[in-house]
Design a protein around this motif. Structure first.
Motif, PDB file in Angstrom:
ATOM      1  N   GLY A 347     -20.057  -8.603 -16.693  1.00  0.00           N
ATOM      2  CA  GLY A 347     -21.482  -9.322 -16.759  1.00  0.00           C
ATOM      3  C   GLY A 347     -20.926 -10.345 -18.297  1.00  0.00           C
ATOM      4  O   GLY A 347     -19.894 -10.482 -18.537  1.00  0.00           O
ATOM      5  N   ASN A 348     -22.023 -10.714 -18.793  1.00  0.00           N
ATOM      6  CA  ASN A 348     -21.859 -11.633 -20.077  1.00  0.00           C
ATOM      7  C   ASN A 348     -21.783 -10.780 -21.503  1.00  0.00           C
ATOM      8  O   ASN A 348     -21.260 -11.609 -22.469  1.00  0.00           O
ATOM      9  N   PHE A 349     -21.983  -9.695 -21.520  1.00  0.00           N
ATOM     10  CA  PHE A 349     -22.113  -8.933 -22.661  1.00  0.00           C
ATOM     11  C   PHE A 349     -21.254  -7.580 -22.974  1.00  0.00           C
ATOM     12  O   PHE A 349     -21.210  -7.308 -24.109  1.00  0.00           O
ATOM     13  N   THR A 350     -20.658  -7.232 -21.738  1.00  0.00           N
ATOM     14  CA  THR A 350     -20.027  -5.737 -21.792  1.00  0.00           C
ATOM     15  C   THR A 350     -18.321  -6.246 -21.658  1.00  0.00           C
ATOM     16  O   THR A 350     -18.063  -7.038 -20.567  1.00  0.00           O
ATOM     17  N   HIS A 351     -17.611  -6.071 -22.809  1.00  0.00           N
ATOM     18  CA  HIS A 351     -16.244  -6.643 -22.696  1.00  0.00           C
ATOM     19  C   HIS A 351     -15.411  -5.373 -22.843  1.00  0.00           C
ATOM     20  O   HIS A 351     -15.597  -4.388 -23.680  1.00  0.00           O
ATOM     21  N   LEU A 352     -14.228  -5.223 -22.042  1.00  0.00           N
ATOM     22  CA  LEU A 352     -13.475  -4.169 -22.014  1.00  0.00           C
ATOM     23  C   LEU A 352     -12.021  -4.443 -22.473  1.00  0.00           C
ATOM     24  O   LEU A 352     -11.410  -5.490 -22.172  1.00  0.00           O
ATOM     25  N   LYS A 353     -11.233  -3.610 -23.397  1.00  0.00           N
ATOM     26  CA  LYS A 353     -10.129  -3.763 -23.907  1.00  0.00           C
ATOM     27  C   LYS A 353      -9.107  -2.488 -23.354  1.00  0.00           C
ATOM     28  O   LYS A 353      -9.600  -1.242 -23.605  1.00  0.00           O
ATOM     29  N   PHE A 354      -8.135  -2.901 -22.868  1.00  0.00           N
ATOM     30  CA  PHE A 354      -7.246  -1.769 -22.279  1.00  0.00           C
ATOM     31  C   PHE A 354      -6.361  -1.242 -23.349  1.00  0.00           C
ATOM     32  O   PHE A 354      -5.389  -2.113 -23.672  1.00  0.00           O
ATOM     33  N   LEU A 355      -6.184  -0.116 -23.606  1.00  0.00           N
ATOM     34  CA  LEU A 355      -5.131   0.566 -24.788  1.00  0.00           C
ATOM     35  C   LEU A 355      -4.103   1.217 -23.959  1.00  0.00           C
ATOM     36  O   LEU A 355      -4.554   2.368 -23.302  1.00  0.00           O
ATOM     37  N   HIS A 356      -2.847   0.771 -24.384  1.00  0.00           N
ATOM     38  CA  HIS A 356      -1.825   2.133 -23.704  1.00  0.00           C
ATOM     39  C   HIS A 356      -1.767   3.216 -24.532  1.00  0.00           C
ATOM     40  O   HIS A 356      -1.495   2.920 -25.796  1.00  0.00           O
ATOM     41  N   THR A 357      -2.080   4.248 -24.114  1.00  0.00           N
ATOM     42  CA  THR A 357      -1.930   5.704 -24.745  1.00  0.00           C
ATOM     43  C   THR A 357      -1.216   6.704 -23.973  1.00  0.00           C
ATOM     44  O   THR A 357      -1.673   7.611 -23.665  1.00  0.00           O
ATOM     45  N   PRO A 358       0.119   6.427 -24.182  1.00  0.00           N
ATOM     46  CA  PRO A 358       0.853   7.439 -23.432  1.00  0.00           C
ATOM     47  C   PRO A 358       1.030   8.812 -24.170  1.00  0.00           C
ATOM     48  O   PRO A 358       0.662   8.637 -25.174  1.00  0.00           O
ATOM     49  N   GLY A 359       1.734   9.669 -23.412  1.00  0.00           N
ATOM     50  CA  GLY A 359       1.386  11.171 -23.792  1.00  0.00           C
ATOM     51  C   GLY A 359       1.212  11.922 -22.777  1.00  0.00           C
ATOM     52  O   GLY A 359       2.129  12.979 -22.597  1.00  0.00           O
ATOM     53  N   HIS A 360       0.184  11.851 -22.135  1.00  0.00           N
ATOM     54  CA  HIS A 360      -0.098  12.881 -21.130  1.00  0.00           C
ATOM     55  C   HIS A 360       0.550  12.307 -19.790  1.00  0.00           C
ATOM     56  O   HIS A 360       0.899  13.059 -19.109  1.00  0.00           O
ATOM     57  N   THR A 361       0.535  10.869 -19.755  1.00  0.00           N
ATOM     58  CA  THR A 361       1.492  10.456 -18.718  1.00  0.00           C
ATOM     59  C   THR A 361       2.177   9.051 -19.441  1.00  0.00           C
ATOM     60  O   THR A 361       1.588   8.603 -20.359  1.00  0.00           O
TER      61      THR A 361
END
Length: 444
Positions: A347-361
């Protein structure tokens, strides 16, 4: 909410409080139905008990007992997702026994489901005043504030719980295998999330697994538009497909991402590149749902990889190189590799940022929504982390993830974990102060 143990305790406690043996027997049956999750029968029996009580001359004992029955019927309505009826019965409890915190708590719980967070907060606060020793009420107040804040951001986050919202066995006789899978899902305590942009009604599902039909029904019942699927990591209880050994020898396939993409031909899945090979191994049908760049078209220096499948190599390089030639075919793929700091808008107001957080996989990723909400999969849960002895687990990487990538985030960020192991939410601040982030940082 009344648990099984609480209802069982009430059954024995009811006899001295019941005004007569007939009423007690009816309520006893109702409580047994509740413990067996036969909530409709429980409601019917509680209603019978209330009719008996109302037909007798009113005494304080009968009145107080009716408050208990209204409270339990409210809990039964809650379990049947009849929120308005649950509110009405809770209000009867408050009317009869205004000094009792339970009525206010029951009403607040139902109001939360109706998304009336201000009213719920008022009820929780009264309940806290009347029962200041109850440790659950402050947590629910905090949760109500979080949900209220979500709403102010134009955001709704649904947590789908197996056994409550999905994975509900209706015909175990005709499909015993599916029933067993659903039972296992309940024991695993997975949390599947639906992130909704309230303005457009667009939504993304996080870790669609166990019951895709149930997830789709949940979305359609709320008139939402599903536009994407996010995978936090490759384990079968988050993505579906063939279970790991020794169960992979059985004729079992867990419903998940593959089924979802087949049902929605234009839907895209967002997965960290390092976890894609594992997902394709347990879901080989997914190989047909994307068109990576042929390996021969890539520069020779970029053809080397520790992955054996050349299609996978091409796909990963396609999305991780900065070369414009390597990125020329991104629109053809329905599996979108999401390297660290990949961004996406809903949409117009919801923004997602993907963080690489390894350890579990190797390819575990956490998704930061509007800089305030973090979906961590099994990387971080309430006071614990996911197992490190499964494929892709790495203690050194996990420590670095907790110390740096998550440990440096703002304390106020709300964490939504992949399992309800000790709670269905926490915050970065809580985990720094009392949880695993704090333990790792103090040892460093």
């Amino acid at each position: 909410m009344v648990s099984k143990s609480n209802i069982s305790e009430l059954s024995s406690a009811f006899r001295p409080n019941a005004p007569d043996d007939k009423t007690f027997q009816v309520v006893f049956r109702a409580n047994n139905y509740y413990t067996k999750k036969d909530y409709e029968s429980a409601i019917e029996e509680y209603s019978k008990a209330l009719s008996i009580l109302q037909s007798n001359p009113e005494t304080k004992k009968a009145s107080d007992f009716s408050a208990l029955v209204f409270s339990n019927r409210s809990a039964s309505f809650f379990q049947r997702k009849k929120w308005k009826d649950a509110v009405k019965d809770a209000e009867q409890v408050i009317r009869i026994r205004p000094e009792w915190a339970k009525g206010y708590f029951r009403k607040a719980e139902a109001l939360m489901q109706l998304e009336k967070y201000e009213e719920a907060l008022d009820c929780y606060r009264v309940a806290q005043q009347k029962n200041p020793r109850n440790t659950q009420i402050p947590l629910q107040i905090e949760k109500a504030l979080i949900l209220k804040d979500n709403k102010s951001m134009g955001l709704t986050i649904f947590s789908l719980v197996p056994g409550r919202d999905i994975c509900i066995s209706k015909n175990s006789i005709t499909n015993k295998i599916q029933s067993k899978i659903f039972d296992f899902a309940v024991k695993m305590k997975n949390l599947i999330y639906i992130i909704v942009d309230n303005e457009t009604k667009e939504c993304i599902v996080v870790d669609a697994c166990w019951d895709v039909d149930g997830i789709i029904k949940f979305v359609k019942d709320r008139h939402l538009k599903l536009v994407g699927a996010i995978v936090t990591h490759h384990h079968f209880d988050h993505v579906g497909g063939k279970p790991p050994p020794p169960f992979n020898q059985l004729p079992i396939k867990v419903s998940g991402l593959c089924d979802l993409l087949k049902r929605f031909p234009k839907l895209k899945a967002y997965i960290h590149p390092l976890d894609i090979p594992y997902i394709l191994k347990s879901n080989p049908e997914l190989s047909d749902l994307f068109t990576p760049i042929p390996l021969s078209k890539l520069p020779i220096k970029n053809r080397q990889s520790h992955f054996c499948n050349t299609n996978i190599i091409s796909l990963i390089i396609n999305f991780t190189l900065n070369s414009s030639s390597a990125l020329s075919n991104t629109n053809a793929s329905r599996i979108i590799p999401t390297p660290h700091n990949f961004t996406l808008s809903l949409g117009n107001f919801t923004h997602l940022k993907f963080l690489h957080t390894p350890g579990h996989t190797e390819g575990s990723q956490s998704i930061l929504v509007n800089e305030t909400r973090l979906f961590t999969g099994d990387t971080l849960m309430c006071g614990c982390i996911g197992r490190l002895d499964l494929p892709g687990g790495n203690l050194k990487q996990m420590k670095k993830t907790l110390r740096k990538r998550l440990g440096e985030l703002d304390d106020k960020i709300v964490v939504y974990p992949g399992h309800d192991y000790g709670g269905d939410w926490t915050t970065i601040g809580i985990e720094k102060k009392k949880g695993v982030i704090g333990k790792i940082k103090r040892k460093s």
